[in-house]
Each structure stands twice: as C-alpha cells, then as structure tokens.
Design a protein around this motif. Structure first.
Motif, PDB file in Angstrom:
ATOM      1  N   VAL A   1       4.935  -3.375  10.885  1.00 18.05           N
ATOM      2  CA  VAL A   1       3.567  -3.184  11.809  1.00 18.05           C
ATOM      3  C   VAL A   1       2.493  -2.952   9.953  1.00 18.05           C
ATOM      4  O   VAL A   1       3.537  -2.060   8.776  1.00 18.05           O
ATOM      5  CB  VAL A   1       3.413  -1.697  11.506  1.00 18.05           C
ATOM      6  N   ASP A   2       1.638  -3.917   9.768  1.00 19.01           N
ATOM      7  CA  ASP A   2       0.684  -4.559   8.794  1.00 19.01           C
ATOM      8  C   ASP A   2      -0.499  -2.706   9.047  1.00 19.01           C
ATOM      9  O   ASP A   2      -1.238  -2.724  10.108  1.00 19.01           O
ATOM     10  CB  ASP A   2      -0.252  -5.356   9.082  1.00 19.01           C
ATOM     11  N   ALA A   3       0.370  -2.468   7.920  1.00 19.43           N
ATOM     12  CA  ALA A   3      -1.034  -1.010   8.121  1.00 19.43           C
ATOM     13  C   ALA A   3      -2.954  -0.901   7.865  1.00 19.43           C
ATOM     14  O   ALA A   3      -2.969  -0.278   8.815  1.00 19.43           O
ATOM     15  CB  ALA A   3       0.067   0.107   6.625  1.00 19.43           C
ATOM     16  N   ARG A   4      -2.466  -1.924   7.061  1.00 18.89           N
ATOM     17  CA  ARG A   4      -4.003  -2.043   7.235  1.00 18.89           C
ATOM     18  C   ARG A   4      -4.633  -2.234   8.706  1.00 18.89           C
ATOM     19  O   ARG A   4      -6.426  -2.582   8.459  1.00 18.89           O
ATOM     20  CB  ARG A   4      -4.240  -3.186   5.962  1.00 18.89           C
TER      21      ARG A   4
ATOM     22  N   GLU B   1      -5.749   7.450   7.869  1.00 16.52           N
ATOM     23  CA  GLU B   1      -4.934   7.712   6.624  1.00 16.52           C
ATOM     24  C   GLU B   1      -6.219   7.028   5.730  1.00 16.52           C
ATOM     25  O   GLU B   1      -6.790   7.264   4.100  1.00 16.52           O
ATOM     26  CB  GLU B   1      -4.231   7.176   6.105  1.00 16.52           C
ATOM     27  N   PHE B   2      -6.919   5.721   6.243  1.00 11.29           N
ATOM     28  CA  PHE B   2      -8.297   4.976   5.578  1.00 11.29           C
ATOM     29  C   PHE B   2      -9.160   5.668   5.050  1.00 11.29           C
ATOM     30  O   PHE B   2     -10.013   6.206   6.123  1.00 11.29           O
ATOM     31  CB  PHE B   2      -8.476   4.031   5.844  1.00 11.29           C
ATOM     32  N   ASP B   3      -9.885   5.849   3.539  1.00 10.63           N
ATOM     33  CA  ASP B   3     -10.832   7.103   3.790  1.00 10.63           C
ATOM     34  C   ASP B   3     -12.423   5.975   3.679  1.00 10.63           C
ATOM     35  O   ASP B   3     -13.513   6.929   3.523  1.00 10.63           O
ATOM     36  CB  ASP B   3     -10.732   8.395   2.996  1.00 10.63           C
ATOM     37  N   GLY B   4     -12.575   4.817   3.832  1.00  7.77           N
ATOM     38  CA  GLY B   4     -13.631   3.908   3.525  1.00  7.77           C
ATOM     39  C   GLY B   4     -14.393   3.047   4.892  1.00  7.77           C
ATOM     40  O   GLY B   4     -13.833   4.033   5.711  1.00  7.77           O
ATOM     41  N   PHE B   5     -15.423   2.892   4.717  1.00  6.64           N
ATOM     42  CA  PHE B   5     -15.503   1.541   5.077  1.00  6.64           C
ATOM     43  C   PHE B   5     -14.508   1.347   5.483  1.00  6.64           C
ATOM     44  O   PHE B   5     -14.601   0.334   6.016  1.00  6.64           O
ATOM     45  CB  PHE B   5     -16.831   1.086   5.328  1.00  6.64           C
ATOM     46  N   ILE B   6     -14.533   0.914   7.126  1.00  8.47           N
ATOM     47  CA  ILE B   6     -13.938   0.351   8.455  1.00  8.47           C
ATOM     48  C   ILE B   6     -13.864  -1.009   7.917  1.00  8.47           C
ATOM     49  O   ILE B   6     -15.321  -1.821   8.371  1.00  8.47           O
ATOM     50  CB  ILE B   6     -13.858   0.777   9.813  1.00  8.47           C
ATOM     51  N   PRO B   7     -13.436  -1.836   7.805  1.00  6.45           N
ATOM     52  CA  PRO B   7     -13.705  -3.359   7.964  1.00  6.45           C
ATOM     53  C   PRO B   7     -15.029  -3.677   9.887  1.00  6.45           C
ATOM     54  O   PRO B   7     -13.893  -3.709  10.836  1.00  6.45           O
ATOM     55  CB  PRO B   7     -12.426  -4.090   7.733  1.00  6.45           C
TER      56      PRO B   7
ATOM     57  N   ASP C   1      -4.592   0.644   1.592  1.00  6.31           N
ATOM     58  CA  ASP C   1      -4.567   2.063   0.411  1.00  6.31           C
ATOM     59  C   ASP C   1      -4.096   3.427   0.676  1.00  6.31           C
ATOM     60  O   ASP C   1      -3.796   3.729  -0.493  1.00  6.31           O
ATOM     61  CB  ASP C   1      -6.289   2.956   1.134  1.00  6.31           C
ATOM     62  N   MET C   2      -2.750   2.986   1.179  1.00  6.80           N
ATOM     63  CA  MET C   2      -1.772   4.415   0.467  1.00  6.80           C
ATOM     64  C   MET C   2      -0.561   3.854  -0.535  1.00  6.80           C
ATOM     65  O   MET C   2       0.207   3.902  -0.544  1.00  6.80           O
ATOM     66  CB  MET C   2      -0.557   4.838   1.982  1.00  6.80           C
TER      67      MET C   2
ATOM     68  N   GLU D   1       3.896   3.112  -5.402  1.00  2.00           N
ATOM     69  CA  GLU D   1       4.878   3.536  -6.562  1.00  2.00           C
ATOM     70  C   GLU D   1       5.819   3.567  -7.391  1.00  2.00           C
ATOM     71  O   GLU D   1       6.483   3.584  -5.547  1.00  2.00           O
ATOM     72  CB  GLU D   1       4.093   5.307  -6.702  1.00  2.00           C
ATOM     73  N   LYS D   2       6.233   2.754  -7.948  1.00  2.00           N
ATOM     74  CA  LYS D   2       7.757   2.168  -8.367  1.00  2.00           C
ATOM     75  C   LYS D   2       9.108   3.536  -7.849  1.00  2.00           C
ATOM     76  O   LYS D   2       9.751   3.212  -7.267  1.00  2.00           O
ATOM     77  CB  LYS D   2       8.199   1.717  -9.686  1.00  2.00           C
TER      78      LYS D   2
END
Ligand code: SF4
Ligand code: SF4
Length: 391
Positions: A213-216, A225-231, A48-49, A54-55
């Motif tokens: 490193v896969d940030a996800r 950094e992730f501000d939603g429901f954690i998988p 989600d970053m 962004e180009k």
C-alpha cells in the motif's frame, strides 16, 4: 504445567481481558517482511510519516528482539470491534453524511487495549513467574502484522491487514513481548488466493501491488496522518470519507462471515451511534470546544479540528449538493488556513456544477483579505475552475 496447558491458560486469560485471539511467536521478522519494509521506505511510500523511515526505528522494526532485552516470546493479541452497519454502496450514497472508519466510532483503542494488555501481562507474571515484559499497541516500531502472521493469528492480506478465517479483519492488534519462553504457534497460511477485490475497489489505487500500500495515496493516511493541503488529484477520489477508509475491508470475502453491522455483544470500544455516518453540516459547525467534547476519548482527536474539517470540506465538495454552499461560505473566514483553503475548493466544485458564477464575487472578496499563500493559491485555482465551467 506442560506447554499446551500454559498456552491454554494464557488464552483463557486473554479472553477474560477482552481479546478474541491470542497466539505466540518468536521475536523475529522474516527476511521477506524486512526486505519489503526497506523497499517501501526506499520508495518513499511512507509519505510524511517521517518517523517510519528513521534509521534507528526502521532497524528496530526489522529486529523485533531489539524491543526488549533478552526477549524470548511475543504474544500477539486481537481485539475485535463492531463492523460497519452499512455496505460500500450505502456509505457512498449517503452524500450528506461522512464515513468514519469503524474502529473509530467509539473510544480510542490505544487506551483501551494498553490497559488490558498490562492486566494480562500481570497475569503472566503470576502464571510463569516474574519476567521482563513490554506491551505495545500500534505506536512503537513493531511489525505487528508480520508478527501476527508468524504467530498464526491470521495472514496478511493483499491490503496488508491481518485476516482470520472466522473473524475476518475487523480487529486491532496488540503485543506483549516477554523474556518468558513460551512454545510458539505455527505460522498462518495465506488464503487470499486469486482474489483481488481489495485492489480493484480501492478508490485511489493505493494498493499498487498485492501486499503493497502506497500510504501517500491511501485515504486512511490522507485523512488521518497527513496534515497539509490534500493533493488536488486525490480530493475527488476521497468521496465522503472523512476519517479513515474501510473500503478494502468491506469488500473482502473473509469479512462476509464477520457479519455486516452485527454488533459485538461486548465491544470494548463502545461505538457511538452519532459517529457511524455523521452529518457533514454538524461536523463543519464544530468549534474547538465542541470538537473536543464531541470526540472526547475518541481516536478522531488525532486529526484535530483542522484536519477533520478539511476532510469534511472535501466530502461536501464531492457531494454534488449545492445546499452545502452557505455552510462552506460560513467557514471561509475561519482562523485555520487549512479549512479556508479546502472550503473554497469545495465551493468551486459545487458552484461550477450548479452554474453559480455568483459565488465568484464571494471568492473575490475573500481573496482581497487573504494573507496565506497556500489559501491564495486555492482561491486562484477555484476562480479559474468556476470561470472555465461558466464559459
Ligand atoms: S484504506 Fe481505502 S484507500 Fe487505503 S488501501 Fe484500503 S481501500 Fe485503498
Ligand atoms: S479482498 Fe481478497 S485479496 Fe484482498 S485481502 Fe481480502 S481475500 Fe485478500
């Protein structure tokens, strides 16, 4: 002054301003780093970053010279912080406590370093004459680890952080871009060799290949950094890490020299004892006001109360300690859906292990009042989980 004298003077000034390492490079990112960054973004590994993909920002990251017109040199600097006072086993065993990344035990490094980088930049003006300069600490699109490697400050390890042979990796990076021409240092040599300790230990297998490193999947990203429901699939892997994750650094052999918990004589981030392994119940009881007060000047403010308490709920759910159930029940009516949703999940984990089918009544009552769809989904999954384990 000769080149070497200039560099020795800059280094001495950097030390006076609290930087342990100071090296110089040209404002260029190697093709390899630029290609690796492009591949990482193409695969969506920034999660989600969105700003990282962004180009215009991506282009600037790949072309450091674009950060300052007519930039000639980049001075890369490292500020050390106190390594954790615990090892991996001790941290994971402390199930009533949460683990906070060591860099976040005290003051926010952005503030501390920026002030000192500006002071050093002013010294450079006095030493080299007036030049255009810009200072950066982590927030701008700067490939800081790649620049540190080309400046010889340290090599980028397989966990993607910078490592120094004597200091290990317990430090933060900052940069001064300048139009002054300063002799560059030789690039660092990689000393990871055949080691794979960081890859092997990563709880979520986030280091999907050496140097990637896969940030996800990374707990540092998920908790900060992730501000939603954690998988759901990742929650149980997060253990008791409530803000960041140091596991890949804790097992790195180059950090053995850096000394476990050996407090720096002058740690400019001023670590606070209460943030080393904070008590989970106290964290869950923070309201907005007490959160702001407790984490005054701390980088932990970044998650806000909602993000931190979400992480605390997950740590409690992973603890196997049914003693947390009343505390989790107390936040089921919290105004923040993210907290309610993770609290009910955590209750489900503990209730199913402890044969607490009685918790179903509490959750059914919560369901009747719940309006938020994401929380209702959590409630539904939790009820299924408890019933399945009660059969
Ligand atoms: S910070 Fe933690 S989750 Fe992220 S790569 Fe390192 S060990 Fe894995
Ligand atoms: S743990 Fe091993 S592979 Fe990972 S960064 Fe350290 S030396 Fe390199």
């Amino acid at each position: 002054m000769r080149n070497q004298e200039v560099k020795a003077t800059i280094r001495a000034k950097a030390v006076q301003h609290g930087f342990a390492l100071c090296c110089v490079t040209r404002p260029q990112a190697g093709r390899m780093h630029a290609d690796a960054l492009q591949g990482w973004v193409d695969a969506g590994m920034q999660g989600d970053m969105g700003w990282m993909a962004e180009k215009s920002r991506l282009q600037r990251r790949m072309n450091p010279s674009s950060m300052l017109t007519e930039a000639s040199s980049v001075i890369t600097l490292a500020m050390r912080y106190t390594p954790p006072a615990y090892d991996l086993a001790e941290a994971s065993a402390a199930t009533v406590r949460g683990v906070v990344s060591a860099y976040a035990h005290g003051d926010d490094y952005h503030e501390v370093m920026k002030k000192r980088l500006k002071a050093l930049a002013a010294d450079l003006d006095a030493l080299l004459g007036k030049h255009d300069q810009r200072v950066f600490v982590d927030t701008a699109p700067v490939l800081e680890h790649a620049l540190a490697e080309s400046a010889g400050l340290g090599w980028q390890g397989k966990h993607t952080l910078t490592i120094h042979r004597q200091l290990g990796s317990w430090f933060l990076l900052g940069e001064i871009f300048t139009t002054a021409v300063i002799e560059p240092d030789a690039p660092a040599v990689n000393h990871c060799g055949s080691c794979s300790a960081c890859i092997d230990v990563c709880p979520t297998a986030a280091i999907i290949a050496p140097y990637v490193v896969d940030a996800r999947l990374c707990i540092s990203y998920l908790t900060i950094e992730f501000d939603g429901f954690i998988p759901h699939a990742l929650r149980s892997l997060m253990g008791n890490r409530i803000y960041g994750c140091d596991d890949c650094q804790l097992v790195c052999p180059w950090n053995e020299h850096a000394g476990k918990g050996a407090a720096l004589e002058d740690d400019l981030l001023k670590p606070r004892g209460e943030n080393h392994l904070p008590d989970l119940v106290s964290m869950l009881q923070l309201d907005e006001g007490s959160f702001r007060l407790h984490f005054r000047k701390s980088p932990v403010r970044r998650t806000g109360r909602r993000g931190l308490l979400r992480n605390v709920c997950i740590a409690m759910g992973n603890s196997g300690d049914a003693g947390f159930i009343p505390h989790l029940t107390a936040v089921l009516a919290d105004a923040e859906p993210l907290i309610r949703g993770h609290a009910v999940w955590a209750i489900g984990q503990l209730a199913s292990q402890e044969n607490r089918a009685d918790m179903l009544d509490v959750i059914v009552r919560m369901n009747a009042a719940e309006k938020n769809d994401a929380v209702r989904e959590e409630i539904s999954l939790t009820m299924q989980h408890i019933r399945m384990n009660d059969d």
